[in-house]
Each structure stands twice: as structure tokens, then as C-alpha cells.
Design a protein around this motif. Structure first.
Motif, PDB file in Angstrom:
ATOM      1  N   ILE A 134      -0.679  14.789   5.525  1.00  0.00           N
ATOM      2  CA  ILE A 134       1.558  15.334   5.783  1.00  0.00           C
ATOM      3  C   ILE A 134       1.197  15.891   6.976  1.00  0.00           C
ATOM      4  O   ILE A 134       2.229  15.398   7.560  1.00  0.00           O
TER       5      ILE A 134
ATOM      6  N   ALA B  81      -2.469  18.107  -8.145  1.00  0.00           N
ATOM      7  CA  ALA B  81      -2.422  19.897  -8.802  1.00  0.00           C
ATOM      8  C   ALA B  81      -3.150  19.786  -9.537  1.00  0.00           C
ATOM      9  O   ALA B  81      -3.796  20.840 -10.194  1.00  0.00           O
TER      10      ALA B  81
ATOM     11  N   LEU C  91     -10.954  22.244  -0.984  1.00  0.00           N
ATOM     12  CA  LEU C  91      -9.727  21.806  -0.484  1.00  0.00           C
ATOM     13  C   LEU C  91      -9.932  20.435   1.454  1.00  0.00           C
ATOM     14  O   LEU C  91      -9.484  20.009   1.973  1.00  0.00           O
TER      15      LEU C  91
ATOM     16  N   TRP D 299      -8.786  18.411  -6.147  1.00  0.00           N
ATOM     17  CA  TRP D 299      -8.745  20.133  -4.920  1.00  0.00           C
ATOM     18  C   TRP D 299      -8.869  18.790  -3.444  1.00  0.00           C
ATOM     19  O   TRP D 299      -8.435  18.589  -2.919  1.00  0.00           O
TER      20      TRP D 299
ATOM     21  N   LEU E 221      -6.384  16.499  -3.083  1.00  0.00           N
ATOM     22  CA  LEU E 221      -4.585  17.048  -2.286  1.00  0.00           C
ATOM     23  C   LEU E 221      -5.046  18.270  -0.848  1.00  0.00           C
ATOM     24  O   LEU E 221      -4.245  17.936  -0.236  1.00  0.00           O
TER      25      LEU E 221
ATOM     26  N   ILE F  42       1.424  14.860  -5.410  1.00  0.00           N
ATOM     27  CA  ILE F  42       1.167  16.622  -5.177  1.00  0.00           C
ATOM     28  C   ILE F  42       1.344  16.903  -6.443  1.00  0.00           C
ATOM     29  O   ILE F  42      -0.048  17.842  -6.684  1.00  0.00           O
ATOM     30  N   LEU F  43       2.609  16.860  -7.133  1.00  0.00           N
ATOM     31  CA  LEU F  43       2.418  18.107  -8.314  1.00  0.00           C
ATOM     32  C   LEU F  43       1.308  17.361  -9.571  1.00  0.00           C
ATOM     33  O   LEU F  43       0.559  18.424 -10.145  1.00  0.00           O
TER      34      LEU F  43
ATOM     35  N   THR G 196       9.977  15.609   1.094  1.00  0.00           N
ATOM     36  CA  THR G 196       8.255  15.334   0.169  1.00  0.00           C
ATOM     37  C   THR G 196       8.658  16.288  -1.716  1.00  0.00           C
ATOM     38  O   THR G 196       7.760  16.320  -1.943  1.00  0.00           O
ATOM     39  N   ILE G 197       9.859  17.285  -1.015  1.00  0.00           N
ATOM     40  CA  ILE G 197       9.822  18.082  -2.396  1.00  0.00           C
ATOM     41  C   ILE G 197      10.836  17.601  -3.503  1.00  0.00           C
ATOM     42  O   ILE G 197      10.979  17.730  -4.655  1.00  0.00           O
TER      43      ILE G 197
ATOM     44  N   ILE H 192      -4.220  15.185   1.308  1.00  0.00           N
ATOM     45  CA  ILE H 192      -3.056  14.829   0.858  1.00  0.00           C
ATOM     46  C   ILE H 192      -2.285  15.786   2.198  1.00  0.00           C
ATOM     47  O   ILE H 192      -1.516  15.564   2.627  1.00  0.00           O
ATOM     48  N   ILE H 193      -2.799  16.768   1.978  1.00  0.00           N
ATOM     49  CA  ILE H 193      -2.078  18.049   3.405  1.00  0.00           C
ATOM     50  C   ILE H 193      -2.327  17.768   4.476  1.00  0.00           C
ATOM     51  O   ILE H 193      -1.345  17.869   5.146  1.00  0.00           O
TER      52      ILE H 193
ATOM     53  N   GLY I 189       6.251  13.922  -3.124  1.00  0.00           N
ATOM     54  CA  GLY I 189       5.792  14.784  -3.771  1.00  0.00           C
ATOM     55  C   GLY I 189       5.117  14.806  -5.728  1.00  0.00           C
ATOM     56  O   GLY I 189       4.399  15.980  -6.232  1.00  0.00           O
TER      57      GLY I 189
ATOM     58  N   LEU J  49       8.993  16.257  -6.773  1.00  0.00           N
ATOM     59  CA  LEU J  49       8.860  17.074  -8.234  1.00  0.00           C
ATOM     60  C   LEU J  49      10.470  16.337  -8.948  1.00  0.00           C
ATOM     61  O   LEU J  49       9.818  17.154 -10.532  1.00  0.00           O
ATOM     62  N   VAL J  50      11.432  15.777  -9.174  1.00  0.00           N
ATOM     63  CA  VAL J  50      12.426  15.766 -10.417  1.00  0.00           C
ATOM     64  C   VAL J  50      12.150  14.026 -10.309  1.00  0.00           C
ATOM     65  O   VAL J  50      13.565  13.556 -10.775  1.00  0.00           O
TER      66      VAL J  50
END
Lengths: 264, 268
Positions: B249, B234, B62, B239, B242, B230-231, B216-217, B245-246, B227, B220-221
Motif C-alpha cells: 500500500i 490482522a 511484520l 503478521w 500484513l 487487512i481486517l 482502503t477503509i 500488505i503495508i 480493507g 471495513l464495512v
């Protein structure tokens, strides 16, 4: 009466120019954003019937699915309670260290201030992903993610409250020989306790909402079953879960609001 | 009244308070036992044995971010910003009439006014992800569903904040204009707007900061933004990416918070 023909603006000309320019830029960037996100409102409104039909595919909700959702919902609420408890406990020393009425050392103060600011910049989804990657799929990463997420908010709110308390009470206790712990216990706590309880409840509400995210990344709670039902295109089941969840959110927020109003 | 030189008797209310506190403590205790026992039962303790290995494997990766796919990350972050911007702006404009509707001093009929308040409360009860799911199903996956979601969630909060701003204005200005024979539109533009506009803008900027995080979330959908990336990252246990990305952001969020904070300070 004739003089009103010459319209004299009450705003200065320079300001008008600046405001107009800003507005134009805001609008241009807005249309650019719409373009980039492929947001076409004309198409959206002209195809409203299609949108509506798709929406209706979620109705009527499949109520038979509710029993399957109760377990994950309870897990979600339990995660939120445990995470809120942890963050409420940890936030006490953190907020004392980042309040300039308690900590006189500038370096310590700014260190903890910035630490809290950094904690709040990380969105909940990233925290959840991070902890899942470290701890594996399960309920523990969810609890940790929510704890860190709410800790940043709670400690900031509490430290700001501690900074606005009446410093004379602290000085009075100090001048009669009270040590730091006594100053905090008799001077700070009585002044911030009602707000502290109120913030705790508020953060609990936030956590209940945020815990929805957790399941999508494998960190426990109701999100995981929504994710699977979405992937199976079982929209009627999804709707049943969403209604159950919404009912739970409304119930919790009503109780919490009632309690908060009585405390403060 | 007994008075035998000792301390005065404790008032009745204190006893009541003590009973009340006891009841609260018992209720809290029950809730905590319920929550903690449930969580402990659901906990998978075997993961703690793997923790050491995980930390040794994951953490170093990471912290050595992989920049090879920076374009993809960059694009997705930009999309996140665009979603937040478009959504917030729609909400900021839409919230103005609703703010007036929910402001006590602007609406004569209390019933009508309360309805406005309730409408905004109703909007605020919907968690973002629920709305995102509904929009993804009804308009299809993509950033547009995200824009609609952000617009609708931000609207509830902004409407409430706007209403509070409107309720706090100086009504004497409005009365003076009324006395001079100004019509409704003149009062709106010369009496009310100058008083509330800076705070409206300031709240809209503040909401933009929140919406950046909220966007950002959405992925997920399937409602666009970073998002999804990220999904996937991961899930592929990628890593180093990721980590990248972290960092990106966090940098973007800090930068936008900083700029928006500066602007807000100048506004108010």
C-alpha cells in the motif's frame, strides 16, 4: 459574416489531438474500472425502488438504542482530544526541523521532510491495525494511531507556514544576539500562532471523523458498536448511531469553524 | 487623564482580553481533565505488560513480508485503485455544475447561490464510513457501494474547490464576450472553461490521491477494496502477510502521489 462559416478553432491542432487522446484514455480506464468494480449504473437506476426499499429498512431509527451509544461516542471524542493534544505537542519540534527557514542543514531538512511524507502515506486503517497488533485490543492503540495519523498532516501544515514567515524578523532577533530559542519564541511563534491554533482545530475535526474507523479494528470508540449492530443486521440501531454520530460531527465542526474564524 | 511621568495607563481592552484568555484557559483545562480522565479510566493497563512480548513476536514477522499470496493482495489493491478512480471521476464530472451553482459570480440570485453552497457543505459533513454503511445496506456489499461512497464524498469537496476556482476567474473576458454578442454556451466554452479547466483537473487529481487512501477503509464495512483483507489478515494474526500488505500500500500510494504530483505541476 460569411467568413464565420469556416470554423476556426482557437486551440492549436496538436493540443486538440493530445487532449482528445487523453480524454479517450481517461474514459476507457473509467469503463474498465466500472467493469472491474461491478458498477452497473443502468441496473442501479432501474432498480432504484429496490435500493430505496432497502434504505427504508434503516428507518425509523431505533431511538431507544441511543443511550447505549452515548458511552462509546464520548470515548471516541475523548480519544480524538487526547490524540490531537499529543500530536499538537510532538508536531512543534518536528515542524521546526522540517522548515528551511529554521534548519539550514540540507540533510536534516530533507530527512524530516521525507519522514513526514512517509507518515502521511500510511492510511489510518493501517496505523490502527498495526498498533492493535502491537498493543492488543483497546483504547491505547486508537490514541496512538490517531496521533501518528494527525502528526503527519499537522507537522506538514505547520512547517509550510513556518517556511512562509517573514525571515527579516528572525534575522533582526539574531543580529541583536538572540539565540535559537529566542529566535523561535519571539520571531516564529508570534507569526505562526494563529495558524497553529487553526490547524490544531482542523486536525481535531479530522480525528473525530477518523476515530470512527478505529472501532472496526478493535481500537476503541463508536466504530465497535456499529460493527456489532451491522453484523446482527440491526439496521435501525445502526441508523440511530449514525444520526447521533453525525449530530456530534456537525456540532464539533460548527464550534471548531467558529473558533477558527475568530483566531485567523 | 493622570500623567505623573510614569508609563501610560494600560488600555482597558487589555484587561478584557486577559479575562477572556483566562476563561478560555479554564474551559480548555476542564475539557482536558475530562478527556484525559476518561481515557485513563478506559485504558487497559495490563496490555503494557504484554507489550514487550508482543513487540518481540510481532515486529520481526511484520518485517519479513510473506509474498506467497501476492496475487490476492495485488487483486485487492487493484480493486482499491479502480474504486478510487471510478469514484473520483464521477465526482469530478458531477461537481462541475454544482461548482457553478455555488460560485458567487455565476449565479445572480444570492439565495440560490447560498443554497448551492449549503448543499455542498451538507455533503461534506458525512464521514466516508457512514455513507459506506448506508450504501452497503442499500445496494449490497461489494465494490459498487465503495464507488458510490467515494463519488459522493469526493463530490462535496471538489464542488467547493471548483466554486472557488470559478470565483477567482477574470470576469473581463466574460464581459468582453457578452459585449460581442456571444451566447451563454459560447461564453462557457471559450470564456470560462479555458480559465478553470487546468485547475479543475489538478484538484481532481489531488482528490484522487486522497481517495486512494480513503478507499482502503471501505472494506471495513464490506464496500470493497483492500480493507477487508487487512481486517482478516490482522484477525488471523498473519503478521508476515500484513507486513506485505503495508509495504504494497505504501509503495502504491507513493507511486500514485508522485505521478499525480508530476501531472499537476504540468497542468497549472
Amino acid at each position: 459574416m460569411q467568413s464565420t462559416q469556416h470554423h476556426i478553432s482557437i486551440y492549436p491542432r496538436g493540443m486538440k489531438m493530445r487532449v482528445t487522446l487523453t480524454l479517450v484514455m481517461v474514459a476507457l480506464f473509467y469503463f474498465f474500472s466500472l467493469h472491474k468494480t461491478e458498477s452497473d449504473f443502468i441496473e442501479f437506476f432501474s432498480n432504484l425502488d429496490v435500493v430505496f426499499m432497502k434504505l427504508l429498512s434503516m428507518f425509523p431509527p431505533n431511538w431507544d438504542y441511543i443511550p447505549h451509544a452515548i458511552g462509546p461516542l464520548i470515548e471516541t471524542i475523548q480519544i480524538a482530544i487526547v490524540a490531537t493534544t499529543f500530536s499538537v505537542i510532538i508536531c512543534i519540534p518536528l515542524s521546526l526541523l522540517s522548515a528551511n527557514t529554521i534548519v539550514k542543514n540540507q540533510y536534516v531538512y530533507y530527512f524530516f521532510r521525507n519522514l513526514l511524507n512517509l507518515m502521511r502515506t500510511i492510511p489510518d486503517i493501517l496505523l490502527a491495525t498495526l498498533f492493535v497488533s502491537l498493543f492488543g485490543v483497546g483504547i491505547l492503540p486508537g490514541i496512538l494511531a490517531l496521533t501518528v495519523f494527525s502528526l503527519g498532516i499537522l507537522a506538514k501544515l505547520l512547517s509550510e507556514t513556518i517556511e512562509t514567515i517573514d525571515p527579516r524578523q528572525l534575522e533582526a532577533i539574531q543580529s541583536t544576539g538572540g539565540n535559537l530559542l529566542q529566535v523561535i519564541w519571539y520571531g516564529v511563534v508570534p507569526q505562526v500562532l494563529p495558524q497553529f491554533i487553526s490547524y490544531g482545530l482542523y486536525v481535531f475535526e479530522l480525528n473525530v471523523r477518523a476515530s470512527l474507523v478505529l472501532g472496526f479494528v478493535g481500537a476503541g470508540g463508536i466504530g465497535s458498536i456499529i460493527d456489532t449492530q451491522l453484523n446482527f443486521l440491526q439496521y435501525k440501531n445502526v441508523m440511530a448511531i449514525l444520526i447521533l454520530l453525525l449530530a456530534a460531527v456537525i456540532f464539533i465542526e460548527t464550534v471548531s469553524n467558529f473558533l477558527r474564524r475568530r483566531v485567523v | 487623564m493622570e500623567n505623573n511621568g510614569s508609563l501610560p495607563p494600560k488600555p482597558e481592552r487589555l484587561k478584557q482580553k486577559r479575562i477572556r484568555n483566562l476563561v478560555i484557559a479554564v474551559i480548555l483545562l476542564v475539557i482536558y481533565i475530562w478527556a484525559f480522565s476518561g481515557v485513563i479510566r478506559a485504558m487497559d493497563w495490563s496490555m503494557l505488560q504484554k507489550l514487550d512480548e508482543n513487540i518481540r513476536q510481532v515486529l520481526p514477522k511484520l518485517f519479513s513480508p510473506d509474498l506467497t499470496e501476492w496475487r490476492k493482495v495485488f487483486d485487492k489493491i487493484l480493486e482499491t485503485i479502480f474504486i478510487a478512480y471510478a469514484g473520483t471521476l464521477i465526482a469530478a464530472i458531477l461537481a462541475v455544475p454544482f461548482g457553478f451553482w455555488a460560485a458567487k459570480n455565476m449565479v445572480k440570485s444570492p439565495v440560490w447561490n447560498t443554497m448551492g453552497k449549503w448543499f455542498l457543505i451538507l455533503d461534506r459533513t458525512f464521514p466516508e464510513l457512514i455513507l459506506a454503511i448506508i450504501f452497503v445496506i442499500s445496494v449490497g456489499p461489494g465494490a459498487f457501494a465503495g464507488v458510490l461512497t467515494i463519488g459522493l464524498t469526493a463530490f462535496g469537496m471538489l464542488g467547493k474547490l471548483y466554486a472557488e476556482v470559478i470565483e477567482s476567474i477574470d470576469m473581463k473576458v466574460v464581459e468582453a464576450m457578452e459585449a460581442n454578442g456571444a451566447n451563454k454556451i459560447q461564453i462557457l466554452f471559450y470564456g470560462i472553461m479555458p480559465q478553470v479547466l487546468p485547475e479543475f483537473l489538478s484538484f481532481a487529481l489531488y482528490r484522487f490521491e486522497i481517495d486512494i487512501r480513503a478507499s482502503t477503509i471501505l472494506g471495513l464495512v464490506g464496500a470493497g477494496g483492500i480493507g477487508t483483507l487487512i481486517l482478516i489478515t490482522a484477525q488471523n494474526r498473519n503478521w508476515p502477510q500484513l507486513g506485505f500488505i503495508i509495504i504494497s500500500i505504501v509503495v502504491v500510494v507513493i507511486a500514485i502521489d508522485y505521478i499525480s504530483g508530476k501531472l499537476r505541476k504540468r497542468l497549472v
